[in-house]
Design a protein around this motif. Structure first.
Motif, PDB file in Angstrom:
ATOM      1  N   GLY A  72       0.781  -1.226   0.000  1.00 35.64           N
ATOM      2  CA  GLY A  72       0.000   0.000   0.000  1.00 35.64           C
ATOM      3  C   GLY A  72       0.812   1.275   0.000  1.00 35.64           C
ATOM      4  N   ALA A  73       2.130   1.169  -0.060  1.00 34.55           N
ATOM      5  CA  ALA A  73       2.967   2.371  -0.112  1.00 34.55           C
ATOM      6  C   ALA A  73       2.707   3.089  -1.435  1.00 34.55           C
ATOM      7  N   MET A  74       2.667   4.438  -1.347  1.00 33.63           N
ATOM      8  CA  MET A  74       2.353   5.189  -2.561  1.00 33.63           C
ATOM      9  C   MET A  74       2.694   6.654  -2.370  1.00 33.63           C
ATOM     10  N   PRO A  75       3.500   7.214  -3.243  1.00 37.30           N
ATOM     11  CA  PRO A  75       4.213   6.564  -4.333  1.00 37.30           C
ATOM     12  C   PRO A  75       5.467   5.859  -3.819  1.00 37.30           C
ATOM     13  N   VAL A  76       5.991   4.990  -4.645  1.00 31.84           N
ATOM     14  CA  VAL A  76       7.277   4.348  -4.384  1.00 31.84           C
ATOM     15  C   VAL A  76       8.267   4.999  -5.334  1.00 31.84           C
ATOM     16  N   ILE A  77       9.339   5.541  -4.788  1.00 28.17           N
ATOM     17  CA  ILE A  77      10.334   6.227  -5.609  1.00 28.17           C
ATOM     18  C   ILE A  77      11.497   5.266  -5.858  1.00 28.17           C
ATOM     19  N   ALA A  78      11.669   4.893  -7.120  1.00 25.48           N
ATOM     20  CA  ALA A  78      12.686   3.938  -7.539  1.00 25.48           C
ATOM     21  C   ALA A  78      13.869   4.705  -8.115  1.00 25.48           C
ATOM     22  N   VAL A  79      15.072   4.466  -7.562  1.00 26.81           N
ATOM     23  CA  VAL A  79      16.250   5.243  -7.936  1.00 26.81           C
ATOM     24  C   VAL A  79      17.329   4.331  -8.517  1.00 26.81           C
ATOM     25  N   ASP A  80      17.824   4.702  -9.700  1.00 22.77           N
ATOM     26  CA  ASP A  80      18.948   3.991 -10.297  1.00 22.77           C
ATOM     27  C   ASP A  80      19.556   4.895 -11.362  1.00 22.77           C
ATOM     28  N   SER A  81      20.850   4.772 -11.553  1.00 25.28           N
ATOM     29  CA  SER A  81      21.521   5.571 -12.582  1.00 25.28           C
ATOM     30  C   SER A  81      21.404   4.926 -13.961  1.00 25.28           C
ATOM     31  N   SER A  82      20.763   3.752 -14.032  1.00 26.15           N
ATOM     32  CA  SER A  82      20.563   3.065 -15.310  1.00 26.15           C
ATOM     33  C   SER A  82      19.116   3.236 -15.765  1.00 26.15           C
ATOM     34  N   ASP A  83      18.936   3.946 -16.874  1.00 23.11           N
ATOM     35  CA  ASP A  83      17.592   4.090 -17.434  1.00 23.11           C
ATOM     36  C   ASP A  83      17.026   2.740 -17.848  1.00 23.11           C
ATOM     37  N   PHE A  84      17.882   1.838 -18.300  1.00 20.10           N
ATOM     38  CA  PHE A  84      17.418   0.499 -18.676  1.00 20.10           C
ATOM     39  C   PHE A  84      16.736  -0.179 -17.496  1.00 20.10           C
ATOM     40  N   ARG A  85      17.373  -0.155 -16.337  1.00 22.02           N
ATOM     41  CA  ARG A  85      16.781  -0.795 -15.145  1.00 22.02           C
ATOM     42  C   ARG A  85      15.482  -0.108 -14.735  1.00 22.02           C
ATOM     43  N   LEU A  86      15.445   1.198 -14.828  1.00 26.67           N
ATOM     44  CA  LEU A  86      14.223   1.928 -14.485  1.00 26.67           C
ATOM     45  C   LEU A  86      13.100   1.616 -15.475  1.00 26.67           C
ATOM     46  N   ASP A  87      13.445   1.486 -16.748  1.00 23.06           N
ATOM     47  CA  ASP A  87      12.438   1.273 -17.788  1.00 23.06           C
ATOM     48  C   ASP A  87      11.768  -0.098 -17.704  1.00 23.06           C
ATOM     49  N   ILE A  88      12.406  -1.074 -17.083  1.00 23.66           N
ATOM     50  CA  ILE A  88      11.781  -2.405 -17.029  1.00 23.66           C
ATOM     51  C   ILE A  88      10.930  -2.604 -15.776  1.00 23.66           C
TER      52      ILE A  88
END
Length: 143
Positions: A72-88
């Motif tokens: 139920g957490a919202m929003p969840v902020i996902a952090v990474d320097s790789s756009d590839f990892r963020l995009d999947i």
């Protein structure tokens, strides 16, 4: 339970039974990793309406972000320097993708939290040098 490898020989008592009609081999291989991440989620006590920041979007980070949403957490902020990892990451408007090389993480956390900062921070990059900066997005008394 076995080391990370393609094949392992383990005592029968340590093997897990997989009911093939319910779980595919491709899904079953993630059981232990998902179990480890879920323990961290439970220990964090992340819950409904809280804002977690997950640093590192490798396999463990993906599980962490998705399990936070299930809690139920919202929003969840996902952090990474790789756009590839963020995009999947799964398509979900409550999963906020942040590349700290391009984006101002502190500003985005303040924006989404309405100035309060994050309730919970998860460190799953494996890079201990990042930890001091990760505290900067966590509010006082955060976890």
């Amino acid at each position: 339970m076995a080391p990370h490898c393609r094949y392992a020989v383990v005592p029968a008592a340590e093997a897990r039974v997989v009911h093939r009609e319910e779980v595919s081999d491709e899904e079953a291989v993630f059981y232990i990793i998902a179990q480890i991440v879920m323990r961290g989620i439970r220990m964090s006590r992340v819950g409904w309406g809280e804002i977690p920041v997950v640093f590192g979007m490798g396999l463990l980070g993906h599980f962490t972000a998705c399990f936070c949403r299930l809690c139920g957490a919202m929003p969840v902020i996902a952090v990474d320097s790789s756009d590839f990892r963020l995009d999947i990451l799964p398509e979900d408007k409550s999963l906020i993708r942040v590349n700290p090389i391009r984006d101002d993480l502190s500003e985005l956390v303040r924006e989404y939290s309405r100035g309060r900062k994050a309730d919970v921070v998860f460190e799953v990059t494996g890079n201990a040098k990042l930890i001091p900066d990760e505290f900067k997005v966590l509010h006082d008394q955060g976890r």
